[in-house]
Structures are given as C-alpha cells and as structure tokens.
Design a protein around this motif. Structure first.
Motif, PDB file in Angstrom:
ATOM      1  N   GLY A 118      17.341  47.180  92.703  1.00  0.00           N
ATOM      2  CA  GLY A 118      17.525  48.383  93.489  1.00  0.00           C
ATOM      3  C   GLY A 118      16.509  49.472  93.226  1.00  0.00           C
ATOM      4  N   GLU A 119      15.690  49.325  92.179  1.00  0.00           N
ATOM      5  CA  GLU A 119      14.654  50.318  91.897  1.00  0.00           C
ATOM      6  C   GLU A 119      13.455  50.062  92.805  1.00  0.00           C
ATOM      7  OE1 GLU A 119      14.713  53.009  90.020  1.00  0.00           O
ATOM      8  OE2 GLU A 119      16.765  52.528  89.437  1.00  0.00           O
ATOM      9  N   GLU A 120      12.853  51.128  93.275  1.00  0.00           N
ATOM     10  CA  GLU A 120      11.671  51.010  94.130  1.00  0.00           C
ATOM     11  C   GLU A 120      10.500  50.462  93.317  1.00  0.00           C
ATOM     12  OE1 GLU A 120       8.776  53.861  96.840  1.00  0.00           O
ATOM     13  OE2 GLU A 120      10.700  54.633  96.140  1.00  0.00           O
ATOM     14  N   PRO A 121       9.835  49.414  93.785  1.00  0.00           N
ATOM     15  CA  PRO A 121       8.683  48.869  93.055  1.00  0.00           C
ATOM     16  C   PRO A 121       7.559  49.901  92.950  1.00  0.00           C
ATOM     17  CG  PRO A 121       9.413  47.358  94.771  1.00  0.00           C
ATOM     18  CD  PRO A 121      10.142  48.650  94.994  1.00  0.00           C
ATOM     19  N   GLU A 122       6.786  49.810  91.882  1.00  0.00           N
ATOM     20  CA  GLU A 122       5.684  50.735  91.649  1.00  0.00           C
ATOM     21  C   GLU A 122       4.490  49.958  91.120  1.00  0.00           C
ATOM     22  OE1 GLU A 122       3.188  53.345  91.650  1.00  0.00           O
ATOM     23  OE2 GLU A 122       5.147  54.135  92.225  1.00  0.00           O
ATOM     24  N   LEU A 123       3.383  49.960  91.855  1.00  0.00           N
ATOM     25  CA  LEU A 123       2.193  49.203  91.482  1.00  0.00           C
ATOM     26  C   LEU A 123       1.649  49.582  90.106  1.00  0.00           C
ATOM     27  CD1 LEU A 123       0.024  47.140  92.335  1.00  0.00           C
ATOM     28  CD2 LEU A 123      -1.245  49.063  93.340  1.00  0.00           C
ATOM     29  N   MET A 124       1.635  50.874  89.786  1.00  0.00           N
ATOM     30  CA  MET A 124       1.045  51.321  88.525  1.00  0.00           C
ATOM     31  C   MET A 124       1.901  50.974  87.310  1.00  0.00           C
ATOM     32  SD  MET A 124      -1.794  52.116  89.626  1.00  0.00           S
ATOM     33  CE  MET A 124      -2.574  52.653  88.130  1.00  0.00           C
ATOM     34  N   ALA A 125       3.037  50.342  87.535  1.00  0.00           N
ATOM     35  CA  ALA A 125       3.814  49.827  86.402  1.00  0.00           C
ATOM     36  C   ALA A 125       3.008  48.793  85.622  1.00  0.00           C
ATOM     37  CB  ALA A 125       5.129  49.228  86.890  1.00  0.00           C
ATOM     38  N   LEU A 126       1.949  48.281  86.237  1.00  0.00           N
ATOM     39  CA  LEU A 126       1.091  47.327  85.526  1.00  0.00           C
ATOM     40  C   LEU A 126       0.367  47.969  84.343  1.00  0.00           C
ATOM     41  CD1 LEU A 126      -0.348  45.285  88.517  1.00  0.00           C
ATOM     42  CD2 LEU A 126       1.234  44.489  86.741  1.00  0.00           C
ATOM     43  N   LEU A 127       0.400  49.287  84.224  1.00  0.00           N
ATOM     44  CA  LEU A 127      -0.138  49.951  83.030  1.00  0.00           C
ATOM     45  C   LEU A 127       0.691  49.619  81.794  1.00  0.00           C
ATOM     46  CD1 LEU A 127      -0.993  53.553  84.286  1.00  0.00           C
ATOM     47  CD2 LEU A 127      -2.611  51.827  83.479  1.00  0.00           C
ATOM     48  N   ALA A 128       1.955  49.339  81.989  1.00  0.00           N
ATOM     49  CA  ALA A 128       2.846  49.060  80.858  1.00  0.00           C
ATOM     50  C   ALA A 128       2.527  47.702  80.246  1.00  0.00           C
ATOM     51  CB  ALA A 128       4.305  49.098  81.311  1.00  0.00           C
ATOM     52  N   ASP A 129       2.807  47.588  78.963  1.00  0.00           N
ATOM     53  CA  ASP A 129       2.608  46.306  78.275  1.00  0.00           C
ATOM     54  C   ASP A 129       3.602  45.264  78.746  1.00  0.00           C
ATOM     55  OD1 ASP A 129       0.429  47.015  76.449  1.00  0.00           O
ATOM     56  OD2 ASP A 129       1.911  48.371  75.561  1.00  0.00           O
ATOM     57  N   ARG A 130       4.795  45.730  79.116  1.00  0.00           N
ATOM     58  CA  ARG A 130       5.838  44.775  79.515  1.00  0.00           C
ATOM     59  C   ARG A 130       6.831  45.460  80.446  1.00  0.00           C
ATOM     60  NH1 ARG A 130       8.103  39.362  78.276  1.00  0.00           N
ATOM     61  NH2 ARG A 130      10.107  39.630  79.244  1.00  0.00           N
ATOM     62  N   ILE A 131       7.266  44.737  81.467  1.00  0.00           N
ATOM     63  CA  ILE A 131       8.329  45.188  82.356  1.00  0.00           C
ATOM     64  C   ILE A 131       9.554  44.341  82.044  1.00  0.00           C
ATOM     65  CG2 ILE A 131       9.097  45.452  84.741  1.00  0.00           C
ATOM     66  CD1 ILE A 131       6.075  45.673  85.484  1.00  0.00           C
ATOM     67  N   CYS A 132      10.603  44.981  81.574  1.00  0.00           N
ATOM     68  CA  CYS A 132      11.837  44.296  81.193  1.00  0.00           C
ATOM     69  C   CYS A 132      12.897  44.533  82.257  1.00  0.00           C
ATOM     70  CB  CYS A 132      12.336  44.817  79.841  1.00  0.00           C
ATOM     71  SG  CYS A 132      11.152  44.612  78.491  1.00  0.00           S
ATOM     72  N   ILE A 133      13.809  43.561  82.397  1.00  0.00           N
ATOM     73  CA  ILE A 133      14.867  43.708  83.395  1.00  0.00           C
ATOM     74  C   ILE A 133      16.265  43.713  82.777  1.00  0.00           C
ATOM     75  CG2 ILE A 133      13.469  42.824  85.294  1.00  0.00           C
ATOM     76  CD1 ILE A 133      14.935  40.131  84.973  1.00  0.00           C
ATOM     77  N   SER A 134      16.336  43.806  81.461  1.00  0.00           N
ATOM     78  CA  SER A 134      17.633  43.919  80.790  1.00  0.00           C
ATOM     79  C   SER A 134      17.422  44.541  79.413  1.00  0.00           C
ATOM     80  CB  SER A 134      18.284  42.544  80.624  1.00  0.00           C
ATOM     81  OG  SER A 134      17.583  41.786  79.657  1.00  0.00           O
ATOM     82  N   PRO A 135      18.461  45.191  78.881  1.00  0.00           N
ATOM     83  CA  PRO A 135      18.357  45.695  77.510  1.00  0.00           C
ATOM     84  C   PRO A 135      18.049  44.582  76.501  1.00  0.00           C
ATOM     85  CG  PRO A 135      20.223  46.706  78.609  1.00  0.00           C
ATOM     86  CD  PRO A 135      19.722  45.611  79.515  1.00  0.00           C
ATOM     87  N   GLU A 136      18.546  43.377  76.755  1.00  0.00           N
ATOM     88  CA  GLU A 136      18.268  42.253  75.845  1.00  0.00           C
ATOM     89  C   GLU A 136      16.783  41.942  75.806  1.00  0.00           C
ATOM     90  OE1 GLU A 136      22.334  42.574  76.965  1.00  0.00           O
ATOM     91  OE2 GLU A 136      20.659  42.172  78.333  1.00  0.00           O
ATOM     92  N   GLU A 137      16.125  42.011  76.951  1.00  0.00           N
ATOM     93  CA  GLU A 137      14.673  41.789  76.980  1.00  0.00           C
ATOM     94  C   GLU A 137      13.946  42.880  76.201  1.00  0.00           C
ATOM     95  OE1 GLU A 137      12.770  41.214  80.764  1.00  0.00           O
ATOM     96  OE2 GLU A 137      13.838  39.337  81.139  1.00  0.00           O
ATOM     97  N   VAL A 138      14.414  44.113  76.311  1.00  0.00           N
ATOM     98  CA  VAL A 138      13.801  45.215  75.550  1.00  0.00           C
ATOM     99  C   VAL A 138      13.933  44.923  74.064  1.00  0.00           C
ATOM    100  CG1 VAL A 138      14.002  47.663  74.939  1.00  0.00           C
ATOM    101  CG2 VAL A 138      14.150  46.958  77.339  1.00  0.00           C
ATOM    102  N   ILE A 139      15.114  44.578  73.609  1.00  0.00           N
ATOM    103  CA  ILE A 139      15.348  44.291  72.186  1.00  0.00           C
ATOM    104  C   ILE A 139      14.444  43.158  71.720  1.00  0.00           C
ATOM    105  CG2 ILE A 139      17.061  43.486  70.495  1.00  0.00           C
ATOM    106  CD1 ILE A 139      17.439  46.428  71.522  1.00  0.00           C
ATOM    107  N   ALA A 140      14.346  42.099  72.493  1.00  0.00           N
ATOM    108  CA  ALA A 140      13.499  40.967  72.128  1.00  0.00           C
ATOM    109  C   ALA A 140      12.034  41.393  72.066  1.00  0.00           C
ATOM    110  CB  ALA A 140      13.674  39.832  73.123  1.00  0.00           C
ATOM    111  N   GLU A 141      11.605  42.218  72.977  1.00  0.00           N
ATOM    112  CA  GLU A 141      10.205  42.669  73.014  1.00  0.00           C
ATOM    113  C   GLU A 141       9.871  43.563  71.823  1.00  0.00           C
ATOM    114  OE1 GLU A 141       6.454  42.520  74.452  1.00  0.00           O
ATOM    115  OE2 GLU A 141       8.155  41.401  75.245  1.00  0.00           O
ATOM    116  N   LEU A 142      10.857  44.304  71.343  1.00  0.00           N
ATOM    117  CA  LEU A 142      10.639  45.211  70.202  1.00  0.00           C
ATOM    118  C   LEU A 142      10.672  44.475  68.866  1.00  0.00           C
ATOM    119  CD1 LEU A 142      12.843  48.206  71.353  1.00  0.00           C
ATOM    120  CD2 LEU A 142      10.330  48.112  71.295  1.00  0.00           C
ATOM    121  N   ALA A 143      11.217  43.256  68.853  1.00  0.00           N
ATOM    122  CA  ALA A 143      11.350  42.502  67.592  1.00  0.00           C
ATOM    123  C   ALA A 143       9.995  42.072  67.055  1.00  0.00           C
ATOM    124  CB  ALA A 143      12.230  41.273  67.819  1.00  0.00           C
TER     125      ALA A 143
END
Length: 143
Positions: A118-143
């Motif tokens: 439901g979030e509007e896509p944003e092209l410049m999100a490619l600046l981020a190192d990672r785009i996560c779609i759940s809190p679990e993905e965030v936790i895994a990425e921070l490990a």
C-alpha cells in the motif's frame, strides 16, 4: 550479534514507530526515538506557535530560523543522526524522514527502508542499502 546505533526515521503519525523502537531495543540495539529523545521532548510545530497545515511560507521560514525550540529540536535529531551508524526509514513517513535517510546515505551510513503493501513506490529508495518488507527482515539485516 552486532549491536547497532539506530536512527529510526519516520512520522509522528506512523502507528508502527513505537513498537519498532521497542523491538529493536529488545534485540540489543541502541535506538534514537525522536518522540522521546534523551534530555528533551519530541518536537512539534505547535511548540513554536505554528499550525503546520495553515501557516504561510513566511511564518514557517521565520519560525524555523529564529525560534529556539526549533533549533533545539533540530540539534537533538541531527546529533542523533551523527551518532547513529544505521538509519531505518519506517514508512509511511513525512518529508523530514526522507531528508534524514538521504543525509545518512550521503554520510556513508548503513540505510534500511521498511515498507509494506500500500505504500507508494519511490525510485530513489535505491539509495538505501536494503529495502525490507517486514520487521523480521529488518532484524535479520541488522544481525
């Protein structure tokens, strides 16, 4: 696990922000909470006499540049941005949160975006190192 210093960029209107602050802290990370910053209170436009939805451009600029509370709020958040090694942008958010993530990406800090359906896509999100779609993905990425 690596303990991270996280600047959580989002919006006062984001209902997920408080729970994510708590979850990340439970996982052992240090998290800057803009709603409850150390040694201060969270900033709101009403504290400097502005109705953000109806003020003029001149009122906005003058208050932002001259009001001591605006300077205090900015300095608290910007000091936390310099302190952090990671920025997590939690959508939905406002323009300030996107500026914060952009600054941190430019400063070479780790950047993550947490989005959802439901979030509007944003092209410049490619600046981020990672785009996560759940809190679990965030936790895994921070490990």
């Amino acid at each position: 696990m690596t303990k991270r210093r996280i600047y959580l960029a989002s919006s006062w209107r984001n209902p997920y922000q408080p729970g994510l602050v708590e979850l990340l802290r439970m996982k052992g990370h240090e998290v800057y909470d803009f709603r409850n910053p150390p040694h201060s209170t969270g900033f709101s436009w009403s504290q400097i006499g502005l109705d953000a939805r109806s003020c003029t451009a001149e009122q906005y600029r003058t208050a932002l540049l001259t009001h001591p509370r605006a300077a205090q709020g900015f300095n608290a958040d910007f000091a936390a941005m310099r302190w952090a090694d990671t920025c997590l942008l939690v959508l939905p958010s406002g323009r300030s949160a996107h500026l914060e993530l952009g600054w941190m990406a430019g400063a070479g800090k780790r950047t993550l975006i947490l989005t959802q359906d439901g979030e509007e896509p944003e092209l410049m999100a490619l600046l981020a190192d990672r785009i996560c779609i759940s809190p679990e993905e965030v936790i895994a990425e921070l490990a």
